[in-house]
Design an enzyme around this catalytic site. Structure first.
Site, PDB file in Angstrom:
ATOM      1  N   LYS A  41     -10.783  -0.973  10.243  1.00 25.97           N
ATOM      2  CA  LYS A  41     -11.373  -2.389   9.290  1.00 25.97           C
ATOM      3  C   LYS A  41     -11.023  -3.492  10.112  1.00 25.97           C
ATOM      4  CE  LYS A  41      -7.718  -0.491   5.904  1.00 25.97           C
ATOM      5  NZ  LYS A  41      -8.062  -0.460   5.149  1.00 25.97           N
TER       6      LYS A  41
ATOM      7  N   ASP B  57       3.104  -4.730   7.900  1.00 26.81           N
ATOM      8  CA  ASP B  57       1.927  -3.797   8.035  1.00 26.81           C
ATOM      9  C   ASP B  57       0.610  -5.066   7.864  1.00 26.81           C
ATOM     10  OD1 ASP B  57      -0.606  -2.692   6.593  1.00 26.81           O
ATOM     11  OD2 ASP B  57       0.441  -2.010   5.090  1.00 26.81           O
TER      12      ASP B  57
ATOM     13  N   HIS C 211       1.009  -1.317  -0.661  1.00 24.22           N
ATOM     14  CA  HIS C 211      -0.113   0.258  -0.301  1.00 24.22           C
ATOM     15  C   HIS C 211       0.906   1.296   0.027  1.00 24.22           C
ATOM     16  CE1 HIS C 211      -3.024   2.823   1.414  1.00 24.22           C
ATOM     17  NE2 HIS C 211      -3.734   2.219   1.453  1.00 24.22           N
TER      18      HIS C 211
HETATM   19  N1  PLP Z   1      -1.654  -0.814   4.462  1.00 25.26           N
HETATM   20  C1  PLP Z   1      -2.619  -1.485   4.110  1.00 25.26           C
HETATM   21  C2  PLP Z   1      -2.565  -3.088   3.501  1.00 25.26           C
HETATM   22  C3  PLP Z   1      -4.139  -0.523   3.759  1.00 25.26           C
HETATM   23  O1  PLP Z   1      -4.769  -1.713   2.981  1.00 25.26           O
HETATM   24  C4  PLP Z   1      -4.589   0.543   4.573  1.00 25.26           C
HETATM   25  C5  PLP Z   1      -5.681   0.974   4.141  1.00 25.26           C
HETATM   26  O2  PLP Z   1      -6.428   0.486   3.291  1.00 25.26           O
HETATM   27  C6  PLP Z   1      -3.661   1.258   4.922  1.00 25.26           C
HETATM   28  C7  PLP Z   1      -2.076   0.181   4.837  1.00 25.26           C
HETATM   29  C8  PLP Z   1      -3.713   2.095   5.667  1.00 25.26           C
HETATM   30  O3  PLP Z   1      -4.143   2.855   6.928  1.00 25.26           O
HETATM   31  P1  PLP Z   1      -5.292   3.319   7.106  1.00 25.26           P
HETATM   32  O4  PLP Z   1      -5.403   4.939   6.319  1.00 25.26           O
HETATM   33  O5  PLP Z   1      -6.286   2.731   7.854  1.00 25.26           O
HETATM   34  O6  PLP Z   1      -4.027   4.100   7.964  1.00 25.26           O
END
Ligand code: PLP
Length: 412
Positions: free
Chosen positions: A232, A206, A129
């Site tokens: 999530k 992550d 991400h």
């Molecule tokens: N990492 C992954 C794999 C994600 O799916 C997401 C959000 O979709 C994030 C990081 C970022 O999460 P947040 O926007 O809640 O900080």
């Protein structure tokens, strides 16, 4: 639903706990298949937040009055729930952040700024991400470090053979996701963690897309940092967790300055609090932390067996039906997947499909899903993504697939 001696909760009983699901979009019943972006919230989470504001609202930690004591106890009880949820060895290893993104930035700005030297290497993967790419790029630019990338295969898995060439004596950090939000792939972490240990590198995982699908044990994973977002995991937005190994958190410098993170403040020099408070400057997201605790309780009441069983049923039913559609291609075909399906229908833009689905009451995500380098590898701009939670039903899968077939016919 949790084990052989616990009766399986029915679809109706589970769905009854999620008020948002019971609505119409136009004349259609809502079918919510955007769970990888954010999950819906059970009544118990909503009630926990409402209870805090109606009965226990006070600032935490330094008040002597009873309301402040109750708020502090509820807040710290959530920290202990999260500690047990991740099987962390100490509750001081649980730092509350505003989410996964914030947790990764915290590590980059504290551990990274203090420990990285010019020429040091950070290994990420091609399926990260953006929030597990950009903070490292910013850090690398500042410190003269180098980013190395684990390539992804055609099935949407790490190319493990590339690891030997990527991880070596200059590797200081391996920062990778546990589960891909775009492909659903569950990554083989032991492969990278064991190599990290050989070269003395730190490992940040992550876990944004992992924690709602299966139990996570940070001690068994042997990682140094683990991050996730409550929203999530059926919890509120704006709150998340950084797990950090105690010895590391103790030596890392603070990041944001302010109240709570200090030991003593003086113009001749300020000293800092111990972890986790050293990293929690200012009034925290108190109701968020309490809501997260309720979300952990909810997941545990459902049980991992039931979650796994339901999500697998949905994933397999949807995959099988989608593969029957002419010209439809699924991206991410690993045998180790969570309930996420990214796909494209030949000749049709994902936004057009997403819009027609929405017109029929079906909420899916379209676009790059914050993984542009991954789609560059596949030579496409993005996909349509359907993602499942245990409150989804096989009937909803059928409704989704029929609506998709109808939309594709209209657009071709
Ligand atoms: N990492 C992954 C794999 C994600 O799916 C997401 C959000 O979709 C994030 C990081 C970022 O999460 P947040 O926007 O809640 O900080």
């Amino acid at each position: 639903m949790t084990s052989t001696d616990t009766p399986r909760i029915t679809d109706a009983e589970l769905r009854a706990q999620f008020p948002l699901l019971h609505q119409k979009l136009g004349r259609y019943d809502l079918v919510y298949l955007d769970n990888a972006a954010t999950t819906q919230k059970p009544q118990s989470v909503i009630d926990a937040i409402a209870h805090y504001y109606t009965r226990d609202n006070a600032n935490i930690h330094r008040g002597v009055h009873q309301i402040a004591t109750r708020a502090t106890e509820a807040f710290e009880a959530s920290r202990e729930k999260v500690q047990r949820f991740l099987n962390a060895a100490h509750k001081e290893e649980i730092v509350f952040t505003s989410g996964t993104t914030d947790a990764i930035n915290l590590v980059a700005q504290t551990w990274g700024r203090a420990d990285l030297m010019p020429g040091d290497e950070i290994v990420v993967s091609e399926m990260e991400h953006h929030s597990n790419i950009v903070p490292w790029q910013m850090l690398a630019q500042e410190k003269g470090a180098v980013i190395k990338v684990i390539p992804v295969t055609a099935t949407g898995e790490w190319n493990i053979e590339a690891l030997d060439a990527l991880i070596g004596s200059r590797t200081k950090l391996i920062a990778v996701n546990h589960v891909s939000n775009a492909l659903g792939t569950i990554n083989p972490l032991h492969e990278v963690v064991s190599r990290a240990r050989e070269v003395g590198a730190c490992v940040l995982l992550d876990g944004a897309q992992a924690v709602s699908h299966f139990p996570v044990d940070v001690q068994a994973l042997d990682c140094d940092f683990y991050c996730f977002s409550a929203h999530k995991l059926y919890g509120p937005t704006g709150i998340g967790v950084l797990y950090g190994r105690r010895q590391l958190l103790e030596t890392m410098p603070p990041w944001r300055g302010g109240g709570e993170m200090i030991d003593r403040v003086s113009f001749s020099g300020t000293t800092y609090n111990k972890p986790p408070y050293k990293f929690e400057a200012g009034t925290p997201h108190i109701e968020g932390v309490i809501g997260l605790g309720a979300a952990v309780d909810f997941v545990q009441s459902l049980g991992w067996d039931a979650i796994h069983q339901r999500e697998n049923e949905l994933l397999h039913a949807a995959t099988e039906r989608l593969l029957r559609i002419d010209g439809l291609k699924i991206y991410g075909t690993s045998s180790r997947k969570v309930g996420v399906i990214s796909f494209l229908a030949e000749g049709i833009h994902p936004y057009d499909l997403g819009t027609l689905l929405d017109n029929q009451g079906i909420a899916v995500r379209t676009g790059h899903h914050c993984t542009q380098p991954l789609w560059e590898r596949f030579g496409i701009p993005g996909t349509v993504r359907a993602s499942f939670a245990p409150y989804n039903t096989i009937q909803e899968v059928d409704t989704f697939v029929s609506a998709l077939e109808k939309s594709i016919d209209m657009l071709r």
